[in-house]
Design a protein around this motif. Structure first.
Motif, mmCIF file in Angstrom:
data_model
loop_
_atom_site.group_PDB
_atom_site.id
_atom_site.type_symbol
_atom_site.label_atom_id
_atom_site.label_comp_id
_atom_site.label_asym_id
_atom_site.label_seq_id
_atom_site.Cartn_x
_atom_site.Cartn_y
_atom_site.Cartn_z
ATOM 1 N N PHE A 141 0.760 -1.386 -0.008
ATOM 2 C CA PHE A 141 -0.089 -0.028 0.093
ATOM 3 C C PHE A 141 0.880 1.206 -0.122
ATOM 4 O O PHE A 141 1.829 1.291 0.650
ATOM 5 C CB PHE A 141 -0.937 -0.114 1.166
ATOM 6 C CG PHE A 141 -1.933 -0.934 1.192
ATOM 7 C CD1 PHE A 141 -3.094 -1.041 0.211
ATOM 8 C CD2 PHE A 141 -1.796 -2.413 2.049
ATOM 9 C CE1 PHE A 141 -4.121 -1.891 0.513
ATOM 10 C CE2 PHE A 141 -2.972 -3.203 1.742
ATOM 11 C CZ PHE A 141 -3.887 -2.989 0.985
ATOM 12 N N TYR A 142 0.294 2.253 -0.702
ATOM 13 C CA TYR A 142 1.192 3.618 -0.734
ATOM 14 C C TYR A 142 0.032 4.764 -0.543
ATOM 15 O O TYR A 142 -0.909 4.574 -1.177
ATOM 16 C CB TYR A 142 1.940 3.842 -1.909
ATOM 17 C CG TYR A 142 1.348 3.687 -3.192
ATOM 18 C CD1 TYR A 142 1.695 2.396 -3.869
ATOM 19 C CD2 TYR A 142 0.910 4.403 -3.748
ATOM 20 C CE1 TYR A 142 1.328 2.341 -5.020
ATOM 21 C CE2 TYR A 142 0.459 4.442 -5.191
ATOM 22 C CZ TYR A 142 0.557 2.999 -5.736
ATOM 23 O OH TYR A 142 0.252 3.121 -6.909
ATOM 24 N N THR A 143 0.222 5.658 0.257
ATOM 25 C CA THR A 143 -0.656 6.857 0.462
ATOM 26 C C THR A 143 0.066 8.020 0.979
ATOM 27 O O THR A 143 1.423 7.845 1.070
ATOM 28 C CB THR A 143 -2.004 6.331 1.193
ATOM 29 O OG1 THR A 143 -2.650 7.434 1.736
ATOM 30 C CG2 THR A 143 -1.516 5.795 2.542
ATOM 31 N N SER A 144 -0.376 8.966 1.905
ATOM 32 C CA SER A 144 0.094 9.857 2.098
ATOM 33 C C SER A 144 0.674 9.854 3.736
ATOM 34 O O SER A 144 0.891 10.819 4.329
ATOM 35 C CB SER A 144 -0.463 11.258 2.129
ATOM 36 O OG SER A 144 -2.031 11.002 2.638
ATOM 37 N N LYS A 145 0.396 8.628 4.324
ATOM 38 C CA LYS A 145 0.893 8.342 5.595
ATOM 39 C C LYS A 145 1.114 7.024 5.896
ATOM 40 O O LYS A 145 0.731 6.111 5.017
ATOM 41 C CB LYS A 145 -0.484 8.504 6.761
ATOM 42 C CG LYS A 145 -1.556 7.742 6.244
ATOM 43 C CD LYS A 145 -2.753 7.897 7.459
ATOM 44 C CE LYS A 145 -3.535 6.510 7.303
ATOM 45 N NZ LYS A 145 -4.667 6.696 8.187
ATOM 46 N N PRO A 146 1.932 6.501 6.768
ATOM 47 C CA PRO A 146 2.293 5.014 6.912
ATOM 48 C C PRO A 146 1.145 4.264 7.224
ATOM 49 O O PRO A 146 0.336 4.692 7.851
ATOM 50 C CB PRO A 146 3.232 5.190 8.250
ATOM 51 C CG PRO A 146 3.857 6.631 8.553
ATOM 52 C CD PRO A 146 2.400 7.493 7.753
ATOM 53 N N ILE A 147 1.020 3.234 6.459
ATOM 54 C CA ILE A 147 0.207 2.146 7.099
ATOM 55 C C ILE A 147 0.944 0.820 7.696
ATOM 56 O O ILE A 147 1.400 -0.102 7.184
ATOM 57 C CB ILE A 147 -0.704 1.666 5.597
ATOM 58 C CG1 ILE A 147 -1.123 2.657 4.857
ATOM 59 C CG2 ILE A 147 -1.840 0.465 5.985
ATOM 60 C CD1 ILE A 147 -2.324 3.466 5.350
ATOM 61 N N ASN A 148 0.733 0.992 8.944
ATOM 62 C CA ASN A 148 1.363 -0.011 9.837
ATOM 63 C C ASN A 148 0.758 -1.505 9.982
ATOM 64 O O ASN A 148 1.360 -2.167 10.323
ATOM 65 C CB ASN A 148 2.050 0.773 11.025
ATOM 66 C CG ASN A 148 2.851 1.717 10.745
ATOM 67 O OD1 ASN A 148 3.894 1.599 10.371
ATOM 68 N ND2 ASN A 148 2.520 3.045 11.506
ATOM 69 N N THR A 149 -0.630 -1.208 10.107
ATOM 70 C CA THR A 149 -1.532 -2.161 10.484
ATOM 71 C C THR A 149 -3.118 -1.949 9.631
ATOM 72 O O THR A 149 -2.991 -0.738 9.161
ATOM 73 C CB THR A 149 -2.005 -2.304 11.991
ATOM 74 O OG1 THR A 149 -2.900 -1.150 12.287
ATOM 75 C CG2 THR A 149 -0.556 -2.253 12.934
ATOM 76 N N PRO A 150 -3.680 -2.888 9.435
ATOM 77 C CA PRO A 150 -4.902 -2.635 8.770
ATOM 78 C C PRO A 150 -5.886 -1.593 9.180
ATOM 79 O O PRO A 150 -6.348 -0.875 8.389
ATOM 80 C CB PRO A 150 -5.638 -4.020 8.820
ATOM 81 C CG PRO A 150 -4.559 -5.234 8.869
ATOM 82 C CD PRO A 150 -3.421 -4.336 9.876
ATOM 83 N N ALA A 151 -5.416 -1.410 10.718
ATOM 84 C CA ALA A 151 -6.477 -0.403 11.206
ATOM 85 C C ALA A 151 -6.160 1.118 10.484
ATOM 86 O O ALA A 151 -7.158 1.705 10.451
ATOM 87 C CB ALA A 151 -6.149 -0.301 12.716
#
Ligand code: GCU
Length: 327
Positions: free
Chosen positions: A152-162
């Motif tokens: 995944f990529y976006t404008s913030k880190p995605i550390n967990t599915p939450a």
């Protein structure tokens, strides 16, 4: 090569002398559509394939490559191929799901243990069986190409599915990709690849997922600065050809095309590794952060997808179990 050419000229000359139409020697051109640029590893691999085919068939079979979705998106290209307007398409297992259900197996998250497992599957009996599985839909697969792992990529880190909760996540038009994002708590938005840059820029979607080279080369890295390495799927690219075109070739030419395709798959392994490294470095240079994530939380969150397949699609579940058993 020269001798071959002059031999051919002599033969054509003789044929004309004996009143045989020169038509019999006309080259067969196979048009191939795909949606990456000429710099992309997969274009280079297919270019090598086209050269090999031209050589081994003495110019009697030519593959003309149309990159950059010039002839349409992957789905449109598949439809053009089915209508006979073009003969080959480089697409991927996610979009093939709509045309041949066996490809769904490749779209199951965290199916492959590692790259060795992935290669053993695509190059083994199961890989070949899946390539052949679409014959009744008017096309067959010639080979897979490594396309790494998608994250995944976006404008913030995605550390967990939450962290995906409430986010609109672009997915390929693939039921499995939609189910995966929903299982992870995001809201799946299917879009063609070519529409994604603008969609990210204008906030039509908040996030997307892909491998590193596609993320970099499509310039999505300019608008989404965090690439979280959850590596949920390993979805191969797939080169397909219409059965009309393939069955219309002589046995010798069929062999030449298949051999060149398989050789280009091997070449792709090196090209891919180089491209992943290069594109990661380039992204870091423009300020992209690559984030290590809590992978176990993703693995747990997608488990219901497997339960669902087991309950509702026993045929696919058997295929998945066979893949899991590949050494
Ligand atoms: C990868 C893949 C393409 C596909 C794209 C997408 O880049 O190589 O075939 O179209 O992902 O996300 O749509």
């Amino acid at each position: 090569m020269k001798t071959r050419k002059s031999l051919l000229t002599a033969v054509i000359g003789a044929a004309l002398t004996f009143g045989v139409s020169a038509q019999a020697f006309a080259a067969t051109t196979l048009k191939l559509s795909h949606n990456h640029t000429r710099d992309h590893a997969v274009h280079k691999a297919m270019d090598a394939m086209a050269k090999e085919v031209r050589e081994t068939t003495d110019g009697e079979v030519r593959i003309r490559i149309y990159p950059d979705a010039q002839l349409g998106s992957q789905r449109e290209s598949m439809e053009l191929m089915q209508n006979g307007a073009l003969q080959m398409v480089k697409t991927n297992a996610a979009e093939l799901e709509a045309f041949a259900p066996a490809y769904s197996a490749f779209n199951m998250p965290y199916l492959f243990r590692d790259q060795t497992h992935f290669y053993a599957t695509q190059e083994g009996e199961i890989g070949e069986e899946i390539l052949e599985s679409s014959r009744k839909s008017g096309f067959i697969g010639l080979t897979y190409y490594d396309a790494g792992a998608r994250s995944f990529y976006t404008s913030k880190p995605i550390n967990t599915p939450a962290d995906l909760k409430g986010m609109k996540v672009r997915v390929q038009p693939s039921p499995s990709a939609i189910a995966m994002v929903e299982a992870l708590g995001g809201s799946a938005t299917p879009l063609a690849y070519g529409e994604l840059y603008t969609a990210l820029q204008q906030g039509v979607v908040d996030a997307a997922e892909n491998n590193i080279p596609s993320y970099g080369m499509s310039r999505h890295s300019e608008v989404s600065k965090f690439f979280s390495l959850d590596e949920h799927t390993m979805v191969p690219d797939v080169l397909v050809i219409s059965t009309n075109a393939f069955d219309g070739l002589s046995e010798e030419h069929q062999k030449a095309v298949k051999t060149a395709a398989l050789n280009s798959m091997q070449l792709m392994k090196t090209l891919w590794a180089e491209s992943e490294k290069e594109e990661r470095a380039k992204a870091e240079e423009i300020g992209v952060k690559f984030v290590e994530v809590d992978k176990a939380s993703f693995v747990t969150a997608v488990q219901p997808m497997y339960d669902d397949v087991q309950k509702n699609n026993p045929e696919l579940f058997t295929l998945i179990e066979r893949i899991q058993a590949v050494k």
